[in-house]
Write a protein that holds these residues in place. Sequence first.
Motif, PDB file in Angstrom:
ATOM      1  N   UNK A 167       0.804  -1.232   0.000  1.00  0.00           N
ATOM      2  CA  UNK A 167       0.000   0.000   0.000  1.00  0.00           C
ATOM      3  C   UNK A 167       0.829   1.272   0.000  1.00  0.00           C
ATOM      4  N   UNK A 168       2.146   1.146  -0.013  1.00  0.00           N
ATOM      5  CA  UNK A 168       3.013   2.317  -0.038  1.00  0.00           C
ATOM      6  C   UNK A 168       3.089   3.011   1.313  1.00  0.00           C
ATOM      7  N   UNK A 169       4.025   3.936   1.397  1.00  0.00           N
ATOM      8  CA  UNK A 169       4.217   4.769   2.582  1.00  0.00           C
ATOM      9  C   UNK A 169       4.029   6.207   2.145  1.00  0.00           C
ATOM     10  N   UNK A 170       3.255   6.968   2.908  1.00  0.00           N
ATOM     11  CA  UNK A 170       2.982   8.357   2.568  1.00  0.00           C
ATOM     12  C   UNK A 170       3.587   9.292   3.606  1.00  0.00           C
ATOM     13  N   UNK A 171       4.107  10.421   3.129  1.00  0.00           N
ATOM     14  CA  UNK A 171       4.550  11.498   4.005  1.00  0.00           C
ATOM     15  C   UNK A 171       3.747  12.721   3.611  1.00  0.00           C
ATOM     16  N   UNK A 172       2.968  13.233   4.546  1.00  0.00           N
ATOM     17  CA  UNK A 172       2.079  14.377   4.304  1.00  0.00           C
ATOM     18  C   UNK A 172       1.166  14.130   3.103  1.00  0.00           C
ATOM     19  N   UNK A 173       0.685  12.895   2.967  1.00  0.00           N
ATOM     20  CA  UNK A 173      -0.274  12.541   1.925  1.00  0.00           C
ATOM     21  C   UNK A 173       0.324  12.156   0.589  1.00  0.00           C
ATOM     22  N   UNK A 174       1.646  12.280   0.430  1.00  0.00           N
ATOM     23  CA  UNK A 174       2.293  11.954  -0.845  1.00  0.00           C
ATOM     24  C   UNK A 174       3.092  10.658  -0.699  1.00  0.00           C
ATOM     25  N   UNK A 175       2.888   9.746  -1.650  1.00  0.00           N
ATOM     26  CA  UNK A 175       3.626   8.484  -1.642  1.00  0.00           C
ATOM     27  C   UNK A 175       5.112   8.760  -1.843  1.00  0.00           C
ATOM     28  N   UNK A 176       5.947   8.055  -1.090  1.00  0.00           N
ATOM     29  CA  UNK A 176       7.389   8.217  -1.266  1.00  0.00           C
ATOM     30  C   UNK A 176       7.900   7.085  -2.150  1.00  0.00           C
ATOM     31  N   UNK A 177       8.790   7.417  -3.061  1.00  0.00           N
ATOM     32  CA  UNK A 177       9.355   6.440  -3.993  1.00  0.00           C
ATOM     33  C   UNK A 177      10.821   6.171  -3.691  1.00  0.00           C
ATOM     34  N   UNK A 178      11.411   6.999  -2.849  1.00  0.00           N
ATOM     35  CA  UNK A 178      12.824   6.872  -2.507  1.00  0.00           C
ATOM     36  C   UNK A 178      12.995   7.311  -1.061  1.00  0.00           C
ATOM     37  N   UNK A 179      14.163   7.040  -0.457  1.00  0.00           N
ATOM     38  CA  UNK A 179      14.373   7.494   0.919  1.00  0.00           C
ATOM     39  C   UNK A 179      14.089   8.996   1.035  1.00  0.00           C
TER      40      UNK A 179
END
Length: 113
Positions: free
Chosen positions: A81-93
């Motif tokens: 399901x991905x990881x989100x930071x402030x609602x945006x999916x992160x694709x890299x560290x």
Amino acid sequence: MDEMFSSDVAVLEPPVDTSAPALRYEKDTGRIRHFPIGESIRIGRHPYNEVSVGDNSMSRFHCWVSKDNDKIIIEDLGSSNGTLVNGAAIEEPTTLRPGDRVTVGQSDFDFAA
């Protein structure tokens, strides 16, 4: 006459060092848990993770949060399901900043440094 006792039980938690970087999690019951980051923590539904909050929408080993000098970095571990930071999916560290909201599965964590 028998005395009546309340069924409420106080749960004592160890003091939280609020000066250390941590993720804050609030359950829908209002209970707040702090997860200090230390050198690194892994988040997911598997009990071997340092952070496991009973969210079945998390992958077993969902994401990794670690220190890199004076920065805190979050990295998705190929979760479903991905990881989100402030609602945006992160694709890299990604570097976390104080106040960032991290969403893992259906659970939200607030980052404090």
